[in-house]
Design an enzyme around this catalytic site. Structure first.
Site, PDB file in Angstrom:
ATOM      1  N   ARG A 191       0.903  -1.298   0.007  1.00  0.00           N
ATOM      2  CA  ARG A 191      -0.052   0.055  -0.039  1.00  0.00           C
ATOM      3  C   ARG A 191       0.853   1.160   0.004  1.00  0.00           C
ATOM      4  O   ARG A 191       0.584   2.389   0.647  1.00  0.00           O
ATOM      5  CB  ARG A 191      -0.866   0.078   1.202  1.00  0.00           C
ATOM      6  CG  ARG A 191      -1.951  -1.171   1.267  1.00  0.00           C
ATOM      7  CD  ARG A 191      -3.072  -1.114   0.364  1.00  0.00           C
ATOM      8  NE  ARG A 191      -4.074  -1.958   0.267  1.00  0.00           N
ATOM      9  CZ  ARG A 191      -3.935  -3.108  -0.092  1.00  0.00           C
ATOM     10  NH1 ARG A 191      -2.964  -3.641  -0.638  1.00  0.00           N
ATOM     11  NH2 ARG A 191      -5.063  -4.060   0.087  1.00  0.00           N
ATOM     12  N   SER A 200     -10.572  -0.871   3.209  1.00  0.00           N
ATOM     13  CA  SER A 200      -9.807  -1.150   4.487  1.00  0.00           C
ATOM     14  C   SER A 200      -9.351   0.156   5.094  1.00  0.00           C
ATOM     15  O   SER A 200      -8.705   1.010   4.503  1.00  0.00           O
ATOM     16  CB  SER A 200      -8.514  -1.703   4.374  1.00  0.00           C
ATOM     17  OG  SER A 200      -9.042  -3.234   3.882  1.00  0.00           O
ATOM     18  N   GLU A 210      -4.928   3.749   6.311  1.00  0.00           N
ATOM     19  CA  GLU A 210      -4.512   3.475   4.953  1.00  0.00           C
ATOM     20  C   GLU A 210      -4.930   4.508   4.021  1.00  0.00           C
ATOM     21  O   GLU A 210      -4.588   4.995   3.024  1.00  0.00           O
ATOM     22  CB  GLU A 210      -5.079   2.121   4.579  1.00  0.00           C
ATOM     23  CG  GLU A 210      -4.567   1.641   3.197  1.00  0.00           C
ATOM     24  CD  GLU A 210      -5.536   1.269   2.493  1.00  0.00           C
ATOM     25  OE1 GLU A 210      -6.443   1.891   1.917  1.00  0.00           O
ATOM     26  OE2 GLU A 210      -5.789   0.029   2.023  1.00  0.00           O
TER      27      GLU A 210
END
Ligand code: FAD
Ligand code: EPU
Length: 342
Positions: free
Chosen positions: A168, A242, A338
């Site tokens: 990520r 997420s 995130e």
């Protein structure tokens, strides 16, 4: 090309947060982007306003109004640029919807992105955080991209190594944050597929579907079924997937936690560390299904924070802070957000 003033961003972010942009416009060509960057149509007092490039708005949380210009990227087009014995190289405009790109590849029998089916958002954001799911990340199919340097007004090419992809992560998310507009991405796709069914519940799902002969379409369908069963559809419940990353801890710390919590979910990484399932940690802290006002933690996937209708970005952000604090207190593990916070 119209620059709108004081525009609600509610329909432009999948969290459905009703934040406002001082200015808003879209661009379909590089010329249009250039013209917008000159802010020709804005009053001269606003020349130094910040710029935010927006794709599908599916990885962003607005905690306040944006006192600048939001530029929504609508650069379209998909073309095969070259091929060799093994691969086809396919270039897509940054404003192409990601899942539509995946479907296009599957229809042409180009393999590599089928495990990334149904991820919301656009092509242009796919390298931003090296999107990943079900055992595949963008870095596995990435060839090159072109990005427009906002200050220097020139196009720069980035190959695989220049992007510094990680879990990520990429140079666009940190080092070069806000400096570039990604304008197109070229992916390297296989003519003969290498199937990747080892991750999560893909094999079980294929069996449940009664698939006899494996294909990239079958894998895509399996991934779509699994995702639809646990992730909330942003068209129904606001969310950005997420909210936190799965944290990486040292194997010694994992041994200690594992002794105390035998059911803890962790995966050994090549570097010897262990990646923990943040959803498990959050669920153990009692947050799964939690709701305060319209801000909540999804009942089927604790890693996903949701907006049931009229939550503010500040409320979602504040809930994420409480979750981070409680996971830290119970497990001594620090969760990292995130989602891009504005
Ligand atoms: P946006 O939210 O519009 O932008 C994200 C960031 O990228 C912002 O900082 C923005 O400024 C920047 N940006 C966008 N476009 C450009 C551009 N052209 N040039 C420069 N900067 C740009 N992600 C995964 O990795 N795996 C998943 O499995 C996954 N599942 C999800 C499921 C759901 C239900 C949802 C809602 C989200 C999920 N996500 C997942 C997160 C999200 O889909 C991805 O991060 C996606 O790539 C975001 O694309 P976007 O176009 O919506 O980006
Ligand atoms: N789990 C729980 N409780 C929960 C959620 C998860 O115990 O409420 C545990 C379960 O043991 C489950 C494990 O966590 O088996 C992993 O859960 P899941 O397969 O749903 O995946 P994840 O680790 O929660 C990651 C990505 C997703 C990606 C999936 C599939 C991150 C931050 N998230 O989620 O990406 O789709 O794997 O590969 O890495 C996103 O980035 O927005 C995203 C949705």
């Amino acid at each position: 090309m119209l620059i709108q003033e004081n525009i609600s961003l509610k329909k432009y972010n999948t969290f459905g947060i009703d934040a406002y942009a001082a200015y808003f416009s879209t661009f379909r060509t590089l010329d249009e982007l250039n013209e917008l960057l000159e802010y020709k149509k804005l009053p001269t007092s606003k020349l130094q306003l910040p710029t935010l490039i927006l794709g599908g708005g599916s990885n962003i949380l607005f905690t306040q109004n944006f006192n600048g210009i939001v530029l929504k990227n609508e650069l379209k087009g998909i073309e095969k640029v070259k091929e060799d014995n093994e691969f086809v190289y396919v270039k897509a405009g940054a404003g192409v919807n990601w899942h539509q790109f995946v479907v296009f590849c599957i229809d042409n029998n180009w393999a590599g992105v089928e495990n990334l089916s149904l991820i919301p958002g656009n092509v242009g954001a796919s390298p931003m955080q090296n999107i990943g799911a079900y055992g595949v990340e963008i870095k596995d199919v990435f060839y090159e991209l072109e990005a427009f340097h906002l200050a220097e007004k020139k196009i720069v090419r980035f190959g695989l190594n220049e992007c510094a992809f990680g879990y990520r992560e990429s140079v666009f998310k940190r080092k070069h944050r806000g400096e570039f507009v990604i304008i197109n991405v070229t992916y390297k796709l296989r003519k003969d597929p290498i199937y990747n069914t080892s991750y999560g519940a893909i094999e079980q799902e294929l069996e449940k579907m009664g698939v006899k002969a494996l294909s990239i379409k079958a894998i895509s369908d399996a991934v779509i079924n699994i995702r639809s069963s646990k992730l909330p559809n942003p068209a129904e419940i606001g969310n950005a997937g997420s909210f936190f990353k799965n944290p990486e801890i040292l194997s010694d710390q994992f041994t200690i936690l594992n002794a105390q919590y035998p059911n803890i979910v962790g995966y050994k990484l090549d570097n010897g560390n262990v990646k923990l399932a943040a959803g498990w940690l959050i669920e153990q802290c009692g947050w799964k299904g939690f709701r305060k006002g319209d801000a909540g933690c999804h009942a089927k996937q604790a890693l996903v924070l949701v907006n049931y209708g009229n939550a503010t970005g500040k409320e979602i952000y504040s809930l994420s802070g409480e979750i981070i604090a409680s996971v830290k207190e119970k497990f001594g593990v620090e969760l990292e957000r995130e989602v891009n916070i504005i």
